[in-house]
Structure formats: C-alpha cells, structure tokens
Scaffold this motif. Structure first.
Motif, mmCIF file in Angstrom:
data_model
loop_
_atom_site.group_PDB
_atom_site.id
_atom_site.type_symbol
_atom_site.label_atom_id
_atom_site.label_comp_id
_atom_site.label_asym_id
_atom_site.label_seq_id
_atom_site.Cartn_x
_atom_site.Cartn_y
_atom_site.Cartn_z
ATOM 1 N N SER A 160 1.039 -0.620 0.179
ATOM 2 C CA SER A 160 0.234 -0.075 -0.266
ATOM 3 C C SER A 160 0.786 0.884 0.112
ATOM 4 N N GLY A 161 0.245 2.170 -0.231
ATOM 5 C CA GLY A 161 0.945 3.465 -0.484
ATOM 6 C C GLY A 161 1.904 4.214 0.893
ATOM 7 N N THR A 162 1.040 3.974 1.948
ATOM 8 C CA THR A 162 1.093 4.260 3.364
ATOM 9 C C THR A 162 2.453 3.616 4.246
ATOM 10 N N PHE A 164 -0.210 14.578 2.711
ATOM 11 C CA PHE A 164 -0.215 12.756 3.484
ATOM 12 C C PHE A 164 0.167 12.652 2.638
ATOM 13 N N HIS A 165 -0.110 10.942 3.754
ATOM 14 C CA HIS A 165 1.319 10.261 3.607
ATOM 15 C C HIS A 165 1.176 8.995 3.867
ATOM 16 N N GLY A 166 -0.325 8.853 4.335
ATOM 17 C CA GLY A 166 -0.871 7.433 4.801
ATOM 18 C C GLY A 166 -1.566 7.638 5.947
ATOM 19 N N GLU A 170 5.146 15.164 -1.389
ATOM 20 C CA GLU A 170 4.085 14.983 -2.831
ATOM 21 C C GLU A 170 4.391 15.638 -3.627
ATOM 22 N N GLU A 216 -4.454 14.466 -1.353
ATOM 23 C CA GLU A 216 -5.563 14.570 -0.696
ATOM 24 C C GLU A 216 -5.891 16.025 -0.581
ATOM 25 N N ASP A 264 7.725 11.602 -2.599
ATOM 26 C CA ASP A 264 6.061 10.796 -2.554
ATOM 27 C C ASP A 264 4.901 10.597 -4.298
ATOM 28 N N VAL A 299 1.949 8.428 -4.542
ATOM 29 C CA VAL A 299 1.671 7.375 -4.728
ATOM 30 C C VAL A 299 0.284 7.596 -5.233
ATOM 31 N N GLN A 300 0.615 8.369 -5.533
ATOM 32 C CA GLN A 300 -1.257 9.349 -6.049
ATOM 33 C C GLN A 300 -1.224 10.032 -7.157
ATOM 34 N N LYS A 341 -1.098 2.718 -5.654
ATOM 35 C CA LYS A 341 -2.366 3.267 -6.312
ATOM 36 C C LYS A 341 -1.947 2.245 -7.779
HETATM 37 C C1 LIG Z 1 0.033 10.300 -1.583
HETATM 38 C C2 LIG Z 1 -0.335 10.497 -1.111
HETATM 39 N N1 LIG Z 1 0.536 9.102 -0.245
HETATM 40 C C3 LIG Z 1 0.233 7.871 0.287
HETATM 41 C C4 LIG Z 1 -0.599 7.133 0.515
HETATM 42 C C5 LIG Z 1 -1.214 6.451 0.903
HETATM 43 O O1 LIG Z 1 -1.610 5.565 0.223
HETATM 44 P P1 LIG Z 1 -2.732 4.276 0.940
HETATM 45 O O2 LIG Z 1 -3.626 5.046 1.402
HETATM 46 O O3 LIG Z 1 -2.595 2.789 -0.335
HETATM 47 O O4 LIG Z 1 -1.929 4.046 2.005
HETATM 48 C C6 LIG Z 1 -1.979 8.281 -0.637
HETATM 49 C C7 LIG Z 1 -3.360 7.388 -0.003
HETATM 50 O O5 LIG Z 1 -4.065 8.799 -0.760
HETATM 51 C C8 LIG Z 1 -1.314 9.517 -1.076
HETATM 52 O O6 LIG Z 1 -2.361 10.093 -1.473
#
Ligand SMILES: Cc1ncc(COP(=O)(O)O)c(C=O)c1O
Length: 392
Positions: A94-96, A128-130, A184, A189, A217, A219-220, A246
C-alpha cells in the motif's frame, strides 16, 4: 445494520460490476467513474489484460514468501529501475507502507554511514502520506492525528504556499539532525496542488547542499497519472527515494519504494520486510500494468487527452465564474476548486451519473482511468456543464 467500523462516510451506492470507465450499480444505474478507486484503477475496471494476468498467475502460484526468489518481482523491479532514477525496489502492499519504508530507508542510510542521530524528516504541513502511525505524524494534520497520540517524534514541518509557490524559511527548518525532505510531488488529498518545477529544483539544491535525502511521494501522482511516468520528471529533478502504490497495481493492492543504490545499500537482510509485499500475484499484475503504460503512445495519449479535458474545463470555468474558482492539476489528476459547496456539487454530479471525489480546499477531484476515451471525457463535460447550469 452494518457490522463495518464507522471510520468512513460511505456514499449510499453499491456496484455489481465495472467495465473500463463505467461502474454499474446494484440497482441498475450506469455511472461514469472518474474516481477509479481514487487514482488506483489506472487502466479502468475489468481490464482484459489485467484479468488475463491475474488468471494466469492464479493458476500457477499466488503467494510464496520473500524467503524465496520471486521471478515476477525480479522482473517488475528490473523494469521499474530501467525506466526510472532508481537502482533498487522494495515491494510493499500500500501507499502508507511505501512511505513508511521510504522513511525507514532514509534513516537507515544515515545510520549506516555512522550518523544515527540524523533521523528527522522534514515534511509539508497537512500533506498526505497515509494513515499508519508514523505517516499521520509525517503529515502533521490535526484531523488525522487527533486522538492517536502520543506524538511520533522525528518529523518537522514546512508550509507550502500555493499562491507564492515556495517553501518559506525552509533553510531554518533544516537542522543538524535532518535526514530527508519528504513531499508529495503533487499534493493530492490536500487539494491537487502541484509543487512547481522551480520549487522541486530548489528542494534538490538544498538537499545537495545539506547532504540530505529527497523523498518524493508519488503514490497518487505517479505511474503515468500526469502523462509522465513520474510527476517530477518534467522538473529533471532526481530524487533519492520514491514511494509508489495506487496505479501500479491497477486495483490490486501493491506498493513499493524506489531507491538509489546509495540509499538501498543500507537496507541489508533483516532490516525491513513484509509477508505479502511483492508476492507473485501482485507482481504479475504490476507487470501487466507496465505492459500497457510502457507502450509507446500510452503516456502521449494521457497528455493529449488531458489537454483537451483542461481546455473544456477552463471553458466551463469561464462560463460559470461564480461556481468554479480554479481548474487545478496535471494530466489526469484534476481538481475543480469551487466557490460553492463541494459536497453538494459532487452529489449533483452523482445524480447525473458522474462519480467524482472531494479533496481539501473545497476541491472536486476528477480521476479518470489513464486509458479514458475522448467520448467519455465529452460525457463528463456534458454532465459538469448541466450541473453548473442548474445552479444558475
Ligand atoms: C500521496 C499519498 N501518499 C500515501 C498515500 C497512502 O496510500 P494508501 O492509502 O495506499 O496507504 C496516499 C493515499 O491516498 C497518497 O495520496
């Protein structure tokens, strides 16, 4: 009564199937899905190539353990490193987890060179990092951390000012024991706020000067969402560590942290691990996603179609200046910042069979699949126009 925990405000709608850009609800309605699992289903619903990949792998082997060699993971890691700044990949789910692994890698790097006290991570306030315990304190957001104390130490914060895009006083925030800056590349978010190339370059410059690491980051915003494989590519900045998730799994839980050789050297056997991370099923889907995204014209199309989408959205903003304040984003990571109530607007779009989702700062997030068709963009435009018109 639902036995599910009440940590989500769920919309009163359930789906029986999805096809490409569309979702079909249990009560027989067809929705244009521009949420796509919040930027997860990069290739839309029920993509035939992904179905084939998951079925093929499911017949072979689902899960072994990272105690063994996983050829599908070797292949996915090689492909990611060949295409990017990275030399090594560590798979997560997962992202977090990916951002946590990024933080661990940064700290471990300084530990491995005899500077264990250099362990603080400088983050953007309200990023937002999770949702894991360290990731929420990395964001520093009151809403996410409230009730989850004690505070996890080791994080400092800077503000990102969008309208004067810069990081004021960042130099003062970097202390002797700062190990890394983590941002990010596009705050998702937080309201679809891209960090301009000049700011990214500035961050790289400071990191070089202070001999600290840069974590971006993605992730998104990564995995083709912006029309580049990574959102930072346009800036020509090379990060040291990049968490992803993601889009790389196309709907299957898959995350990873990408690292340079310098950083990865410290992640010796036993330093980090995950039971599920990088299992054959996830890896074969990741490879199937890359098969599509690495196709020659794929990202060009993301750029082309998103340019068209922006033009149309900007025209709507011009036509309805009291409704839409700003069209934000890059590629197919799009935000409409509204003057009017975001929640009601999203509901009205849903009533007209277009699914979108909120972000901070009264932004409506629009996240089509990366292989969205022009006719589907046209349909979304038609619905957004209709909803705006009904407000007049
Ligand atoms: C930039 C960013 N990092 C980390 C995460 C966390 O990802 P996850 O929900 O898969 O744990 C998100 C989720 O929206 C995100 O947008």
């Amino acid at each position: 009564m639902s036995a599910l925990a009440k940590n989500y405000n769920r919309r009163k709608i359930a789906f029986k199937k999805g096809r490409g850009s569309f979702l079909y609800s249990k009560n027989g309605k067809k929705y244009l899905d521009f949420v796509q699992g919040i930027a997860v289903n990069s290739l839309g619903h029920s993509n035939p190539n992904l179905i084939k990949a998951i079925n093929n792998q499911a017949k072979k082997v689902w899960h072994v353990s990272n105690a063994f060699i996983i050829p599908e993971g070797e292949r996915l890691a090689k492909r990611l490193t060949q295409k990017t700044f990275a030399d090594y990949v560590l798979f997560q789910n997962s992202g977090t987890e990916a951002t946590e692994a990024a933080i661990k890698a940064a700290r471990r790097y300084f530990y491995s060179i005899g500077k264990p006290n250099k362990n603080r991570i400088l983050c953007v306030k309200n990023a937002f990092h999770g949702r894991t315990i360290a990731a929420i304190f990395a964001s520093g957001s009151k809403k996410m951390t409230e009730g989850f104390g004690p505070k996890v130490p080791g994080f400092d914060h800077i503000e990102f000012r969008k309208f004067k895009p810069r990081f004021p006083n960042i130099r003062n925030k970097i202390k002797k024991n700062t190990a890394a800056i983590m941002v990010e590349t596009i705050m998702g978010e937080g309201g679809i706020k891209p960090i301009p190339d000049t700011c990214l370059k500035y961050l790289r410059k400071i990191c070089n000067e202070k001999k600290i690491l840069l974590i971006l980051d993605e992730v998104q915003c990564g995995i083709g969402r912006t029309g580049d494989f990574f959102a930072f590519e346009g800036s020509k900045v090379k990060p040291d560590i990049v968490p992803i998730a993601k889009g790389i799994g196309g709907g299957f839980p898959l995350g990873a942290v990408l690292m340079t050789k310098k950083v990865a050297k410290s992640m010796i056997p036993g330093s980090h691990g995950s039971t599920f991370g990088g299992n054959p099923l996830a890896m074969s889907i990741g490879n199937a996603v890359l098969d599509q995204i690495f196709k020659k014209t794929f990202l060009k199309n993301v750029k082309k179609i998103s340019k068209y989408f922006y033009q149309e959205l900007i025209q709507i903003k011009i036509d309805y200046p009291k409704i839409i304040e700003e069209v934000r984003g890059v590629g197919l990571l799009i935000g409409l910042k509204l003057f009017i109530d975001q929640k009601k607007f999203i509901q009205k779009l849903e009533d007209n069979k277009l699914l979108t989702i909120k972000a901070a700062e009264n932004v409506v997030r629009i996240l089509p699949p990366l292989n969205v068709k022009k006719s589907e963009i046209d349909l979304a435009i038609k619905i957004i126009k209709k909803v705006c018109k009904e407000y007049k």
